[in-house]
Write an enzyme that holds these catalytic residues in place. Structure first.
Site, mmCIF file in Angstrom:
data_model
loop_
_atom_site.group_PDB
_atom_site.id
_atom_site.type_symbol
_atom_site.label_atom_id
_atom_site.label_comp_id
_atom_site.label_asym_id
_atom_site.label_seq_id
_atom_site.Cartn_x
_atom_site.Cartn_y
_atom_site.Cartn_z
ATOM 1 N N ASN B 13 4.004 3.377 2.042
ATOM 2 C CA ASN B 13 3.011 4.632 2.086
ATOM 3 C C ASN B 13 3.009 5.229 3.516
ATOM 4 O OD1 ASN B 13 2.382 5.664 -0.671
ATOM 5 N ND2 ASN B 13 1.647 3.484 -0.953
ATOM 6 N N ARG B 90 -10.272 -1.975 3.908
ATOM 7 C CA ARG B 90 -11.733 -1.758 3.699
ATOM 8 C C ARG B 90 -11.761 -1.282 3.043
ATOM 9 N NH1 ARG B 90 -13.125 -5.430 8.848
ATOM 10 N NH2 ARG B 90 -15.022 -3.504 8.143
ATOM 11 N N HIS B 108 -4.305 5.432 -4.611
ATOM 12 C CA HIS B 108 -4.981 3.926 -5.753
ATOM 13 C C HIS B 108 -3.513 3.694 -7.018
ATOM 14 C CE1 HIS B 108 -7.404 0.890 -7.962
ATOM 15 N NE2 HIS B 108 -6.687 1.309 -8.760
ATOM 16 N N GLU B 173 3.971 7.256 -5.926
ATOM 17 C CA GLU B 173 3.201 7.016 -4.598
ATOM 18 C C GLU B 173 3.827 7.497 -3.568
ATOM 19 O OE1 GLU B 173 0.666 3.002 -4.845
ATOM 20 O OE2 GLU B 173 1.267 3.635 -2.961
#
Lengths: 200, 200
Positions: B13, B90, B108, B173
Site C-alpha cells: 500500500n 500495532r 482494512h 486497496e
C-alpha cells in the site's frame, strides 16, 4: 418445487418471486402465502395471482411456538418444500427451524453480518458505510445469522435517505431472491459448514 | 500535504501511495516512513524512492504511549499533516489519536463494521460471505471503528482461499487508499457526526 412465502407487508419481494416463477426463472411455484397481518398487501398480491393466501392471526395462539405450529401445518397442507420469508416481521421459533432445516430463506437489506435486525438500512446509514447491499440466507435459530446464499453490493450515496437507499437495495433484492430460490430448486446449493457452495 | 506512512510489512500500500504521489494523483508527498519492524520491506521501498525511512524499535520504549510519543515526535519533525497506517500491526494509543484527530487513516481488508481486527480476510471467508471488500477509515480510539471514508466491494468466490481473496482485495486497496489521501489533501472530506461526506 412448492414455495411457501411468509410476508407481513406490501409483498414486493413476493411479487418478484411470483413473476419469476411465471417466467420460468424459478424451477418452482408459490404454493401458498401466509401473513401475520390481515391488511398485508402481500395477501392481495397472492390472491390476484390465484395463489392461496392465508391470514394467520397471532392473537389466536398462546405463544410463538403455537403460532408456528399452525403455520407449519398450513405449509405442510400445501406440500411446501422451501419457505421464503419476505418481509415477515416475526422471528420464527426454533421449532419452525427444526421442521425446515436449511429450507427456510430470508432476505435482509444489508450485507450481513453487518447490520442485522429490523433496521438494517437505517443502521447502515447511521454508521456511515459507503457500501451496503442485501443478503439471502438460510434461517437458523439466531437473528440473521444463518448461512449466506447470495449477496449483492449497493453503493451508499452521501445524500441518501433511508428511503432512497432502501429503494436501490430493493432492486437488487428482486433479482437476488428469485435467483436463490431457483438455485435451491435445482439442487445447486451445497452447504459446507456454514458456507454455501453454488454449483453453476 | 506531507504524508507520514506507518507500516510493519512488505509495504505494497505504501508503494501504491508513493507511486500515486509521483503521478500527481495525490496532492501530497510521502514525507517519512516509520516501521516497528527492522526487516520490514516497506523501509526498503521508501529508501529506494529517497524517502526518509525510520525503524522505531518497540523494545526501546516502556509502553505503547512512550512508543507513540517517539513516533509523533518523528512525524512532527517531518511536518506530517496526515498519517496513513498501511499494514501497521500495532494499535495506536489514544494519545496518538488525540495528536492527529481525524488525521490518521487506516485501510482494512473487509467491509467494516464487518470483520474488524487482524484477520478480516480469513474471518470473512470462514463466515461464508459472498461479498467482502476494503475500507479506508479515520482512526479513532476503537479497533477499526472510526468514520468510513471510502469502501469498495469485492466478490468472494466459492473456491477462494485467503490468499486469492486477499489478492483481489489488495487491488482495490491500491486504488482506494491513494484516492482517500487525495480527497483529504484537497479538503474534500467533511465529517458530519461519524459520516464522511465527500465533496467532489
Amino acid at each position: 418445487m412448492n414455495i411457501g412465502v411468509l410476508a407481513s407487508g406490501s409483498g414486493t419481494n413476493l411479487q418478484a418471486i411470483m413473476e419469476a416463477c411465471e417466467k420460468g426463472e424459478i424451477a418452482g411455484r408459490v404454493a401458498v402465502v401466509i401473513s401475520d397481518r390481515e391488511e398485508a398487501f402481500a395477501l392481495k398480491r397472492a390472491a390476484k395471482k390465484g395463489i392461496p393466501a392465508h391470514f394467520l392471526n397471532p392473537k389466536g395462539y398462546k405463544d410463538r411456538e403455537a403460532y408456528d405450529g399452525a403455520a407449519v401445518a398450513l405449509l405442510q397442507e400445501y406440500r411446501v418444500e422451501v419457505v421464503a420469508l419476505a418481509g415477515f416481521m416475526r422471528l420464527v421459533s426454533p421449532y419452525f427451524v427444526r421442521m425446515y432445516p436449511n429450507k427456510i430463506m430470508n432476505i435482509h437489506p444489508a450485507l450481513l453480518p453487518a447490520f442485522p435486525g429490523t433496521h438494517g438500512v437505517e443502521d447502515a446509514l447511521a454508521y456511515g458505510v459507503k457500501v451496503s447491499g442485501c443478503t439471502v440466507h438460510f434461517v437458523d435459530e439466531g437473528l440473521d445469522t444463518g448461512p449466506i446464499i447470495l449477496q449483492a453490493a449497493v453503493e451508499v450515496k452521501d445524500d441518501d435517505t433511508a428511503e432512497s437507499l432502501h429503494q436501490r437495495i430493493h432492486k437488487e433484492e428482486y433479482r437476488l431472491y428469485p435467483r436463490a430460490l431457483d438455485l435451491f430448486a435445482r439442487g445447486k446449493i451445497q452447504l459446507e459448514g456454514r458456507r454455501c457452495i453454488i454449483h453453476e
